[in-house]
Design a protein around this motif. Structure first.
Motif, PDB file in Angstrom:
ATOM      1  N   GLY B  20     -47.013  10.863 -14.608  1.00 25.31           N
ATOM      2  CA  GLY B  20     -46.510   9.665 -13.956  1.00 25.31           C
ATOM      3  C   GLY B  20     -45.701   9.997 -12.719  1.00 25.31           C
ATOM      4  N   THR B  22     -45.839  12.811 -10.872  1.00 24.90           N
ATOM      5  CA  THR B  22     -46.673  13.424  -9.845  1.00 24.90           C
ATOM      6  C   THR B  22     -47.724  12.455  -9.333  1.00 24.90           C
ATOM      7  N   GLY B  23     -48.188  11.590 -10.203  1.00 26.02           N
ATOM      8  CA  GLY B  23     -49.234  10.664  -9.837  1.00 26.02           C
ATOM      9  C   GLY B  23     -50.610  11.301  -9.856  1.00 26.02           C
ATOM     10  N   ASN B  26     -52.448  17.167 -11.085  1.00 26.48           N
ATOM     11  CA  ASN B  26     -51.959  18.428 -10.534  1.00 26.48           C
ATOM     12  C   ASN B  26     -50.566  18.712 -11.065  1.00 26.48           C
ATOM     13  N   ARG B  98     -44.664   2.507 -15.691  1.00 29.27           N
ATOM     14  CA  ARG B  98     -45.213   3.160 -14.500  1.00 29.27           C
ATOM     15  C   ARG B  98     -45.996   4.418 -14.845  1.00 29.27           C
ATOM     16  N   ALA B 102     -50.067   5.305 -14.430  1.00 25.41           N
ATOM     17  CA  ALA B 102     -50.521   6.453 -13.647  1.00 25.41           C
ATOM     18  C   ALA B 102     -51.340   7.400 -14.505  1.00 25.41           C
ATOM     19  N   LEU B 105     -54.797   5.921 -15.178  1.00 25.17           N
ATOM     20  CA  LEU B 105     -55.675   6.076 -14.019  1.00 25.17           C
ATOM     21  C   LEU B 105     -56.231   7.490 -13.947  1.00 25.17           C
ATOM     22  N   ASN B 106     -55.373   8.448 -14.167  1.00 19.90           N
ATOM     23  CA  ASN B 106     -55.818   9.832 -14.062  1.00 19.90           C
ATOM     24  C   ASN B 106     -56.742  10.242 -15.198  1.00 19.90           C
ATOM     25  N   TYR B 108     -59.061   8.402 -16.227  1.00 23.30           N
ATOM     26  CA  TYR B 108     -60.380   8.025 -15.720  1.00 23.30           C
ATOM     27  C   TYR B 108     -60.976   9.172 -14.913  1.00 23.30           C
ATOM     28  N   VAL B 109     -60.124   9.797 -14.134  1.00 22.04           N
ATOM     29  CA  VAL B 109     -60.588  10.935 -13.351  1.00 22.04           C
ATOM     30  C   VAL B 109     -60.967  12.093 -14.263  1.00 22.04           C
ATOM     31  N   ALA B 111     -62.003  11.963 -17.158  1.00 23.30           N
ATOM     32  CA  ALA B 111     -63.220  11.649 -17.907  1.00 23.30           C
ATOM     33  C   ALA B 111     -64.481  12.085 -17.173  1.00 23.30           C
ATOM     34  N   ARG B 112     -64.345  12.268 -15.867  1.00 23.94           N
ATOM     35  CA  ARG B 112     -65.515  12.673 -15.092  1.00 23.94           C
ATOM     36  C   ARG B 112     -65.853  14.147 -15.307  1.00 23.94           C
ATOM     37  N   THR B 113     -64.912  14.901 -15.809  1.00 19.18           N
ATOM     38  CA  THR B 113     -65.189  16.324 -15.993  1.00 19.18           C
ATOM     39  C   THR B 113     -65.067  16.760 -17.445  1.00 19.18           C
ATOM     40  N   LEU B 164     -51.143   1.106  -8.061  1.00 12.58           N
ATOM     41  CA  LEU B 164     -50.741   1.423  -6.691  1.00 12.58           C
ATOM     42  C   LEU B 164     -49.350   0.932  -6.374  1.00 12.58           C
TER      43      LEU B 164
END
Lengths: 192, 192
Positions: B20, B22-23, B26, B98, B102, B105-106, B108-109, B111-113, B164
């Motif tokens: 959260g 770092t957003g 990473n 918050r 965050a 959302l990440n 979801y990212v 999940a792509r890998t 956002l």
DNA sequence: CGGGTTTGATTGACCCGTCAATCAAGTTTC
DNA sequence: GAAACTTGATTGACGGGTCAATCAAACCCG
């Protein structure tokens, strides 16, 4: 001469493609450069640092999208047709490419750490909202702003959902149809 | 005794918090460990590798969410009330923090890998969809599945939008209200 | 009880690969 | 021949993951 813009375009496209392939921003400049057929040093030469490369890719996607919407808007007449054009443009083939969706999703992530990325995304959202409100007004009156919020949210949400599904391709159309159905139902409810 | 689960919980919470802050994903294992007040080696000892840490954090969030929905469902009676409970739970305070947004959302990212992350996300989506359809059926009949798709998309979309906005807090309520408004309008339109 | 042993918890130091960014030198182009 | 273009080599920092070693509590046995 004029080799610079060509290289820049190559690198930008390679960036989007690479983000799409990786599914994340964990992309090395070398990978991008290799896909673009140049050395990584050249990428730094033109863009300065990695973030600028990402931002350029983001601007590119937003520019294409904006052009598509603009085209759809001028081709349509009447608020209802314009709304439909907007929605269809959002889910058009070029915006609904696998890599574009993946890139889009990752730009949301980037926006959390990059002010410029956040700004670009805000511009997109404001413009979408403004367009929607403008053409909803004659159809929905005072309900337009809230309705625009819902439609915008629905568009983003369907987009997000398709960012996952490895199977579904080609149904930008289905998604667009869902949004339009929601629009119709909302308007019908309003009318009574 | 029983120190292991405590450490695991500390690390999971630290992970969510750090994502959260770092957003993005990473986040170094050292950062996570430091926030949890232990050494990075311990994190590896308990979880094996970094991805497992992320997945544990994801499961944690999904578990909290599921519990919240379950609670709302048993407390409500009648389809309409149950739907409202579901929506409100989705935007409840604990899901709308918050850092939780965050992190979400990440994921979801991620999940792509990560196959496992993708699986977890699919489970969430399927469950949401199934719940929605179940209670929409008596209200919307055959239109239930498509309507559930739209409502689910709208929920995800509003969620995404709030990932956002650095300003907006506290309006899980506003978002929930938007979804419920959409539901009402859809049903009204259906009633013809 | 009290010494000895096993077992889980925990760590700091370290290795190794990776990557952003730089640089000096080579090549093309006008 | 100079300016733009392009590169391979290099560097310095950083991060994931491993390892050997300590520490503490519980357990066992006489």
């Amino acid at each position: 001469m004029a080799v610079e813009p060509k290289r820049r375009a190559q690198l930008v496209e390679a960036t989007i493609h690479e983000i799409g392939a990786t599914g994340s921003l964990n992309v090395t400049v070398s990978q991008i450069a290799k896909r673009a057929g140049v050395s990584s040093a050249l990428a730094f030469h033109y863009f300065g640092d990695k973030e600028q490369i990402f931002l350029a890719a983001m601007r590119s996607i937003l520019t294409v999208y904006a052009a598509e919407v603009r085209g759809a808007l001028t081709a349509a007449d009447g608020p209802r047709a314009r709304l439909e054009g907007m929605v269809r443009a959002s889910f058009s083939a070029s915006n609904f490419r696998r890599d574009a969706i993946a890139a889009w999703l990752n730009f949301y992530v980037l926006a959390r750490t990059s002010d410029e990325a956040c700004r670009l995304l805000s511009v997109y959202q404001r413009r979408l909202r403004s367009n929607l409100v403008h053409d909803l007004r004659p159809l929905a009156g005072d309900a337009a702003p809230a309705l625009a919020e819902r439609l915008g949210g629905l568009i983003d949400g369907l987009y997000l959902r398709h960012a996952l599904d490895p199977a579904t391709d080609a149904d930008g159309q289905a998604a667009a149809a869902q949004v339009l159905t929601a629009l119709d139902h909302e308007l019908k409810a309003l009318a009574r």
